[in-house]
Write a protein that holds these residues in place. Structure first.
Motif, short mmCIF file in Angstrom:
data_model
loop_
_atom_site.label_atom_id
_atom_site.label_comp_id
_atom_site.label_asym_id
_atom_site.label_seq_id
_atom_site.Cartn_x
_atom_site.Cartn_y
_atom_site.Cartn_z
N LEU A 9 8.77 22.93 -19.28
CA LEU A 9 10.02 22.28 -18.89
C LEU A 9 10.24 22.55 -17.41
CD1 LEU A 9 13.34 21.90 -20.75
CD2 LEU A 9 13.40 22.76 -18.41
N VAL A 10 10.42 21.45 -16.65
CA VAL A 10 10.61 21.52 -15.20
C VAL A 10 11.99 20.99 -14.86
CG1 VAL A 10 9.69 20.91 -12.94
CG2 VAL A 10 8.15 21.02 -14.93
N THR A 11 12.79 21.79 -14.18
CA THR A 11 14.09 21.29 -13.72
C THR A 11 13.91 20.60 -12.36
OG1 THR A 11 14.75 23.33 -12.55
CG2 THR A 11 15.25 23.18 -14.91
N GLY A 12 14.76 19.62 -12.11
CA GLY A 12 14.67 18.87 -10.85
C GLY A 12 13.33 18.18 -10.68
N ALA A 13 12.89 17.48 -11.73
CA ALA A 13 11.54 16.92 -11.75
C ALA A 13 11.48 15.46 -11.36
CB ALA A 13 10.93 17.12 -13.13
N ASN A 14 12.54 14.91 -10.83
CA ASN A 14 12.55 13.49 -10.51
C ASN A 14 11.86 13.17 -9.18
OD1 ASN A 14 14.97 14.94 -9.62
ND2 ASN A 14 15.53 13.04 -8.59
N ARG A 15 11.61 14.19 -8.35
CA ARG A 15 10.97 13.94 -7.06
C ARG A 15 10.43 15.25 -6.49
NH1 ARG A 15 16.11 13.05 -2.90
NH2 ARG A 15 17.12 15.06 -3.32
N GLY A 16 9.74 15.12 -5.36
CA GLY A 16 9.33 16.29 -4.60
C GLY A 16 8.48 17.28 -5.37
N LEU A 17 8.81 18.55 -5.19
CA LEU A 17 8.03 19.63 -5.79
C LEU A 17 8.09 19.59 -7.31
CD1 LEU A 17 6.33 21.94 -4.66
CD2 LEU A 17 8.34 23.42 -4.86
N GLY A 18 9.26 19.30 -7.87
CA GLY A 18 9.38 19.24 -9.32
C GLY A 18 8.50 18.18 -9.94
N VAL A 194 0.64 23.83 -2.98
CA VAL A 194 1.47 24.95 -3.42
C VAL A 194 1.64 24.97 -4.94
CG1 VAL A 194 2.67 25.00 -1.20
CG2 VAL A 194 3.71 23.78 -3.10
N VAL A 195 1.65 23.80 -5.56
CA VAL A 195 1.75 23.75 -7.02
C VAL A 195 0.47 24.28 -7.65
CG1 VAL A 195 1.90 22.21 -9.02
CG2 VAL A 195 3.47 21.92 -7.09
N LYS A 196 -0.68 23.90 -7.10
CA LYS A 196 -1.95 24.42 -7.62
C LYS A 196 -1.98 25.94 -7.53
CE LYS A 196 -6.98 24.27 -7.08
NZ LYS A 196 -7.09 25.75 -7.14
N GLN A 197 -1.57 26.49 -6.40
CA GLN A 197 -1.55 27.94 -6.24
C GLN A 197 -0.60 28.59 -7.25
OE1 GLN A 197 -1.43 29.60 -2.13
NE2 GLN A 197 -1.48 27.46 -1.50
N SER A 198 0.51 27.93 -7.52
CA SER A 198 1.49 28.48 -8.45
C SER A 198 0.93 28.54 -9.87
CB SER A 198 2.76 27.62 -8.44
OG SER A 198 3.34 27.61 -7.15
N PHE A 199 0.31 27.47 -10.33
CA PHE A 199 -0.28 27.48 -11.66
C PHE A 199 -1.44 28.47 -11.75
CE2 PHE A 199 1.42 22.98 -12.62
CZ PHE A 199 2.43 23.50 -13.41
N ASP A 200 -2.22 28.58 -10.67
CA ASP A 200 -3.29 29.56 -10.65
C ASP A 200 -2.72 30.98 -10.78
OD1 ASP A 200 -5.17 27.57 -10.36
OD2 ASP A 200 -5.48 27.90 -8.20
N ALA A 201 -1.60 31.23 -10.10
CA ALA A 201 -0.98 32.56 -10.14
C ALA A 201 -0.47 32.88 -11.54
CB ALA A 201 0.16 32.63 -9.12
N ILE A 202 0.13 31.89 -12.20
CA ILE A 202 0.61 32.10 -13.56
C ILE A 202 -0.57 32.46 -14.47
CG2 ILE A 202 1.60 30.95 -15.58
CD1 ILE A 202 3.32 29.30 -13.60
#
Length: 234
Positions: A9-18, A194-202
């Motif tokens: 579940l992603v909040t603020g997912a309508n644009r940008g980083l989300g 930055v999203v790829k790095q975030s998922f890799d970190a998780i």
């Protein structure tokens, strides 16, 4: 924690980083992606489930949590920023507005889904914070105050949720090339990176991810006792 097979579940997912988090979650094989926004009609990404959610409304947050009880990964991405320092103008309304979304919104959603994550094996929470959690600037002073508070909130969540096996990850970045920074002629990180790095970190079990050089430099300065003004001056 693996993204493949997870329910995100992603909040603020309508644009940008989300939006980028939702895209890459699908690409990594997430079983379901709930993409939330105040106006879900603006979410046009195929493969996600659009969900109406205003994170500043506790009743609405509770209703969403009651409906989507299979979530295993929560991404607290929703946030707003207002330019300007804290000494001029009518600060209080602008600061309260940012706190409602950036801090209390994060708190409402985390509290609502904490028990759900625990029942689903622990899961993970990714909180989108900032390099401004650690250092501030008059150009965007109120926002920095809220991100410092959000970092403290993230640390508290991590300690309280550790016993149920929930991984709580704090995301930190400088400027990212999204709608929020449009028009600013400054170096910006790419959302895809930055999203790829975030998922890799998780998936690596990390509790903190600094996704660009500014955030890594400032965090390193904190650890080493270096004056932050020297780091920012280059």
């Amino acid at each position: 924690m693996k993204i493949k097979g997870s329910v995100v579940l992603v909040t603020g997912a309508n644009r940008g980083l989300g939006l980028e988090f939702a895209k890459q979650a699908l690409a990594r094989g997430a079983a379901k992606v709930y993409a939330t926004a105040r106006d879900p009609s603006k979410i046009a990404l195929a493969g996600v489930t659009p969900v109406k959610l205003d994170v500043t409304n506790p009743a609405e947050v509770a209703a969403v949590a009651a409906q989507y009880k299979d979530v295993t990964l929560l991404i607290n991405n929703a946030g707003i920023a207002r330019l300007g320092g804290i000494l001029g103008g009518d600060l209080a309304p602008l600061l309260r507005e940012q706190f409602e979304t950036n801090v209390f919104g994060m708190l409402h959603v985390s509290r609502a889904f904490a028990g759900i994550l625990g029942k689903n094996g622990g899961g993970a929470i990714l909180n989108i914070n900032s390099v401004l959690s650690w250092v501030n600037t008059p150009a965007i002073g109120g926002y920095g105050i809220t991100k410092a508070a959000a970092w403290g909130l993230t640390n508290s969540l991590r300690h309280e949720l550790r016993a149920q096996g929930t991984q709580v990850v704090s995301f930190h970045a400088g400027f990212i090339d999204t709608d929020m920074t449009r028009g600013l002629e400054i170096p910006k990180a790419r959302p895809e990176d930055v999203v790829k790095q975030s998922f890799d970190a998780i998936e690596a079990g990390q509790e903190e991810v600094m996704v660009d050089e500014p955030s890594r430099q400032v965090k390193g300065a904190l650890s080493q006792g270096v004056y932050l003004k020297d780091v920012l001056a280059g």
